[in-house]
Motif scaffolding. Structure first.
Motif, PDB file in Angstrom:
ATOM      1  N   CYS A 178       7.587  -4.844  -7.530  1.00 52.04           N
ATOM      2  CA  CYS A 178       7.058  -5.437  -6.292  1.00 52.04           C
ATOM      3  C   CYS A 178       5.864  -4.642  -5.774  1.00 52.04           C
ATOM      4  O   CYS A 178       4.832  -5.218  -5.380  1.00 52.04           O
ATOM      5  CB  CYS A 178       8.154  -5.485  -5.222  1.00 52.04           C
ATOM      6  N   ILE A 179       5.999  -3.320  -5.762  1.00 50.74           N
ATOM      7  CA  ILE A 179       4.932  -2.468  -5.252  1.00 50.74           C
ATOM      8  C   ILE A 179       3.699  -2.551  -6.138  1.00 50.74           C
ATOM      9  O   ILE A 179       2.562  -2.533  -5.660  1.00 50.74           O
ATOM     10  CB  ILE A 179       5.429  -1.006  -5.138  1.00 50.74           C
ATOM     11  N   LYS A 180       3.907  -2.667  -7.430  1.00 47.38           N
ATOM     12  CA  LYS A 180       2.792  -2.814  -8.366  1.00 47.38           C
ATOM     13  C   LYS A 180       1.911  -4.005  -7.976  1.00 47.38           C
ATOM     14  O   LYS A 180       0.685  -3.943  -8.066  1.00 47.38           O
ATOM     15  CB  LYS A 180       3.357  -2.986  -9.770  1.00 47.38           C
ATOM     16  N   ARG A 181       2.535  -5.098  -7.521  1.00 46.83           N
ATOM     17  CA  ARG A 181       1.779  -6.304  -7.205  1.00 46.83           C
ATOM     18  C   ARG A 181       0.988  -6.197  -5.910  1.00 46.83           C
ATOM     19  O   ARG A 181      -0.115  -6.742  -5.789  1.00 46.83           O
ATOM     20  CB  ARG A 181       2.732  -7.510  -7.126  1.00 46.83           C
ATOM     21  N   VAL A 182       1.522  -5.478  -4.897  1.00 46.12           N
ATOM     22  CA  VAL A 182       0.857  -5.454  -3.587  1.00 46.12           C
ATOM     23  C   VAL A 182       0.000  -4.213  -3.356  1.00 46.12           C
ATOM     24  O   VAL A 182      -0.790  -4.185  -2.400  1.00 46.12           O
ATOM     25  CB  VAL A 182       1.901  -5.573  -2.445  1.00 46.12           C
ATOM     26  N   LEU A 183       0.132  -3.192  -4.203  1.00 48.49           N
ATOM     27  CA  LEU A 183      -0.616  -1.944  -3.990  1.00 48.49           C
ATOM     28  C   LEU A 183      -2.127  -2.132  -3.875  1.00 48.49           C
ATOM     29  O   LEU A 183      -2.765  -1.455  -3.060  1.00 48.49           O
ATOM     30  CB  LEU A 183      -0.304  -0.940  -5.109  1.00 48.49           C
ATOM     31  N   PRO A 184      -2.749  -3.024  -4.654  1.00 47.33           N
ATOM     32  CA  PRO A 184      -4.210  -3.154  -4.543  1.00 47.33           C
ATOM     33  C   PRO A 184      -4.691  -3.726  -3.210  1.00 47.33           C
ATOM     34  O   PRO A 184      -5.878  -3.625  -2.889  1.00 47.33           O
ATOM     35  CB  PRO A 184      -4.562  -4.118  -5.699  1.00 47.33           C
ATOM     36  N   PHE A 185      -3.788  -4.320  -2.411  1.00 48.28           N
ATOM     37  CA  PHE A 185      -4.226  -5.066  -1.238  1.00 48.28           C
ATOM     38  C   PHE A 185      -3.854  -4.428   0.091  1.00 48.28           C
ATOM     39  O   PHE A 185      -4.355  -4.846   1.138  1.00 48.28           O
ATOM     40  CB  PHE A 185      -3.634  -6.486  -1.285  1.00 48.28           C
ATOM     41  N   TYR A 186      -2.981  -3.420   0.087  1.00 49.85           N
ATOM     42  CA  TYR A 186      -2.512  -2.832   1.334  1.00 49.85           C
ATOM     43  C   TYR A 186      -2.450  -1.314   1.211  1.00 49.85           C
ATOM     44  O   TYR A 186      -2.338  -0.774   0.111  1.00 49.85           O
ATOM     45  CB  TYR A 186      -1.115  -3.365   1.702  1.00 49.85           C
ATOM     46  N   SER A 187      -2.495  -0.636   2.360  1.00 47.63           N
ATOM     47  CA  SER A 187      -2.409   0.826   2.370  1.00 47.63           C
ATOM     48  C   SER A 187      -0.960   1.249   2.118  1.00 47.63           C
ATOM     49  O   SER A 187      -0.009   0.491   2.349  1.00 47.63           O
ATOM     50  CB  SER A 187      -2.876   1.371   3.719  1.00 47.63           C
ATOM     51  N   SER A 188      -0.798   2.472   1.670  1.00 44.76           N
ATOM     52  CA  SER A 188       0.549   3.002   1.426  1.00 44.76           C
ATOM     53  C   SER A 188       1.361   3.075   2.715  1.00 44.76           C
ATOM     54  O   SER A 188       2.584   2.878   2.698  1.00 44.76           O
ATOM     55  CB  SER A 188       0.456   4.391   0.786  1.00 44.76           C
ATOM     56  N   MET A 189       0.691   3.351   3.831  1.00 50.96           N
ATOM     57  CA  MET A 189       1.395   3.407   5.114  1.00 50.96           C
ATOM     58  C   MET A 189       1.971   2.046   5.486  1.00 50.96           C
ATOM     59  O   MET A 189       3.125   1.939   5.914  1.00 50.96           O
ATOM     60  CB  MET A 189       0.453   3.901   6.215  1.00 50.96           C
TER      61      MET A 189
END
Length: 313
Positions: A178-189
């Motif tokens: 799941c994180i792999k898919r959204v990491l490019p679009f949102y900050s880690s925070m």
């Protein structure tokens, strides 16, 4: 220009490896703080999970409260699934497994998550399975088994409990995807805050339905300052700091390489248990140390070879 970019990438990758190592050290030592609060302070496992991650969520909400929702419903659903899988569902399956099978079985089967991540990456994203990655994972997993069974506890077959322990590993692997898919679009925070929110929200019914006294007032017990110190360590370092760093690590190393570092977690717990609690380390523990580190080196050989080939171009 290409050489400069490669040089910069080399330093970023090196920092990511350091971040992964520090995160695993934090998570490995978190068991000791959790043990202190549960054994001495009387906290239940449900309380530990809910209090710890709710506090971390509130801190992130104060920092990143301007943006409450993801850009679209699909991303929001992905973050919700990731939060549930890495939070309440992972917690529920693992703790029910502990009631139905041995601690050694749960510890060993929970360490399968990097293997699940490798295969899910191949299924979902079409990533090729490389021989060094598979061989290194197998060696590291054998090392984990040596560490877990170094105290003489044998393995027993308990189908229901063992299946739940494997389900916990699968939950963590789904979170990584799941994180792999959204990491490019949102900050880690933002990602961490959403993960904490959905994990705490779906875990709250367990806290409400649990029987017995509430122990949160123990944190203000001035006769035992170690309670609040251990709790702050869990919130600020193991939840807030570790998840922020971990999400960045997965961005630069990828889920497979990052999650392979989880093989180090039992080793970290063993070492700090020896240093802080005086727990004995046996021969199998030392053998496990060698196998885990060796397996990680072999697994990372794929990335090292690919970087070398890039430099030759």
């Amino acid at each position: 220009m290409k050489l400069k970019a490669l040089s910069k990438n080399k330093y970023v990758v090196a920092l990511s490896h350091i971040g992964a190592l520090l995160t695993v050290i934090a998570w490995g030592t978190s068991f000791l703080s959790t043990k202190t609060l549960m054994v001495q302070g009387g906290f239940t496992p449900v309380e530990m999970y809910e209090y710890r991650f709710f506090a971390a969520y509130l801190i992130l909400l104060l920092i990143t409260g301007r943006k409450l929702f993801a850009n679209n419903w699909r991303d929001e659903a992905t973050l919700a699934l990731g939060g549930i899988c890495s939070g309440s569902l992972y917690f529920i399956t693992e703790n029910f497994a502990l009631q139905m099978t041995t601690t050694a079985n749960v510890s060993l089967l929970s360490s399968v998550s990097p293997i699940f991540v490798t295969f899910l990456m191949a299924i979902v994203f079409g990533q090729k399975l490389k021989a060094p990655t598979l061989i290194g994972s197998a060696i590291a997993f054998a090392g984990v088994a040596c560490v877990i069974f170094s105290h003489g506890e044998g393995i027993e077959i308990n189908p229901a409990g063992d299946l739940l322990a494997l389900s916990a590993s699968l939950c963590w692997a789904i979170y990584a995807i799941c994180i792999k898919r959204v990491l490019p679009f949102y900050s880690s925070m933002f990602i961490s805050r959403k993960l904490f929110f959905y994990g705490v929200l779906t875990g709250a019914p367990l806290l409400l339905l649990s029987h017995g006294p509430i122990h949160i007032t123990q944190l203000w017990n001035f006769q035992h300052p170690e309670y609040i110190m251990n709790f702050l360590f869990l919130v600020l370092v193991c939840s807030l700091g570790a998840y922020l760093v971990w999400n960045e690590v997965m961005k630069y190393l990828g889920p497979i390489t990052a999650n392979n570092y989880l093989y180090l977690q039992p080793l970290v717990t063993m070492v700090f248990g020896y240093l802080l609690l005086g727990e004995q380390i046996y021969f199998l523990g030392y053998l496990g140390c060698v196998l885990i580190i060796g397996g990680l080196i072999i697994s990372d050989k794929v990335k090292s070879l690919s970087l070398r080939s890039l430099r030759r171009q």
